[in-house]
Design a protein around this motif. Structure first.
Motif, PDB file in Angstrom:
ATOM      1  N   LEU A  89     -14.664  47.448  23.527  1.00 23.53           N
ATOM      2  CA  LEU A  89     -15.210  48.127  22.229  1.00 23.53           C
ATOM      3  C   LEU A  89     -14.350  48.397  20.934  1.00 23.53           C
ATOM      4  O   LEU A  89     -14.435  48.087  20.049  1.00 23.53           O
ATOM      5  CB  LEU A  89     -15.960  49.302  22.624  1.00 23.53           C
ATOM      6  CG  LEU A  89     -17.210  49.147  23.638  1.00 23.53           C
ATOM      7  CD1 LEU A  89     -17.817  50.357  23.956  1.00 23.53           C
ATOM      8  CD2 LEU A  89     -18.288  48.094  22.834  1.00 23.53           C
ATOM      9  N   ALA A 158     -23.046  44.519  21.614  1.00 18.14           N
ATOM     10  CA  ALA A 158     -22.117  45.482  21.154  1.00 18.14           C
ATOM     11  C   ALA A 158     -21.210  44.869  20.032  1.00 18.14           C
ATOM     12  O   ALA A 158     -20.708  45.281  18.922  1.00 18.14           O
ATOM     13  CB  ALA A 158     -21.346  46.219  21.998  1.00 18.14           C
ATOM     14  N   TRP A 177     -22.668  52.683  21.268  1.00 22.63           N
ATOM     15  CA  TRP A 177     -22.888  51.483  22.332  1.00 22.63           C
ATOM     16  C   TRP A 177     -22.016  51.630  23.546  1.00 22.63           C
ATOM     17  O   TRP A 177     -22.577  51.294  24.753  1.00 22.63           O
ATOM     18  CB  TRP A 177     -22.180  50.067  21.620  1.00 22.63           C
ATOM     19  CG  TRP A 177     -23.225  49.562  20.815  1.00 22.63           C
ATOM     20  CD1 TRP A 177     -23.649  49.829  19.298  1.00 22.63           C
ATOM     21  CD2 TRP A 177     -24.299  48.544  21.172  1.00 22.63           C
ATOM     22  NE1 TRP A 177     -24.579  48.801  19.362  1.00 22.63           N
ATOM     23  CE2 TRP A 177     -25.150  48.122  20.244  1.00 22.63           C
ATOM     24  CE3 TRP A 177     -24.438  47.962  22.476  1.00 22.63           C
ATOM     25  CZ2 TRP A 177     -26.252  47.193  20.487  1.00 22.63           C
ATOM     26  CZ3 TRP A 177     -25.640  47.039  22.838  1.00 22.63           C
ATOM     27  CH2 TRP A 177     -26.111  46.522  21.537  1.00 22.63           C
TER      28      TRP A 177
END
Length: 204
Positions: A89, A158, A177
């Motif tokens: 991420l 994501a 997310w």
């Protein structure tokens, strides 16, 4: 050695130009000029602009997958998976990675070819993580292949969301997310994860 140096320079310049202008507005002549070589030198290494873009994508994904693997240092499979998720991420918040992989990639290569490229790098890592969770008893060995694909496409969602996010919204969307993916994966747990300290050691 000269040939490899030229190829590396072409990839560097192509990465910058594709990210700045986009695939459609970048010509091989632009890459050649930025690399201070002839167009023929570009064709010596890459058969087409699409082949050059795919090489850029391949190199970027190799680096990113290696960085994510290096962040997943815990000996506990659940904690290692969460470390890998955070690293992924965080990387998707990088505008360069986000634009090239999630926005320009499908447009440059077409959906089918782009998906094949992503499965080449990200899918094996997701599969390894899920299999480790199953072997450690965290997740049941049920609908396993579908679970791997489900997890893979969650991460893809994501990545796309973060690539499309405005700069001032990206951190919030990244955290949202992260929360949703953790909640989803936790729903498959059949035994709780062991709490860990910052060094990855089990808390007493």
């Amino acid at each position: 050695m000269y040939s490899e140096a030229t190829k590396a320079a072409l990839l560097d310049e192509a990465t910058a130009l594709f990210a700045e202008r986009g695939y459609a507005r970048t010509a091989l002549e632009d890459v050649a000029a930025a690399s201070q070589v002839t167009r023929g030198a570009v064709y010596h290494h890459f058969a087409s602009k699409q082949a050059l873009f795919e090489a850029v994508l391949d190199r970027m994904e190799q680096v990113v997958m290696r960085e994510i693997a290096e962040k997943a240092t815990s000996s506990d499979p659940w904690e290692a998976a969460m470390q890998a998720l955070d690293a992924f991420l965080d990387k998707c918040c990088d505008p360069l990675y986000g634009r090239l992989v999630w926005l320009e990639g499908p447009a440059a290569l077409g959906w089918s070819r782009w998906r094949t490229c992503e499965e080449k790098y990200a899918y094996p890592m997701v599969e390894t993580m899920i299999m480790a969770l199953v072997q450690a008893g965290y997740v049941a060995d049920k609908a396993l292949q579908s679970l791997i694909k489900f997890s893979f496409w969650m991460l893809g969602g994501a990545g796309l969301a973060l690539a499309e996010a405005p700069d001032d919204e990206r951190r919030r969307i990244r955290d949202e997310w992260g929360y949703l993916i953790r909640k989803s994966i936790s729903g498959f747990q059949v035994r709780p994860a062991v709490p860990r300290d910052r060094q990855g050691r089990a808390d007493p």
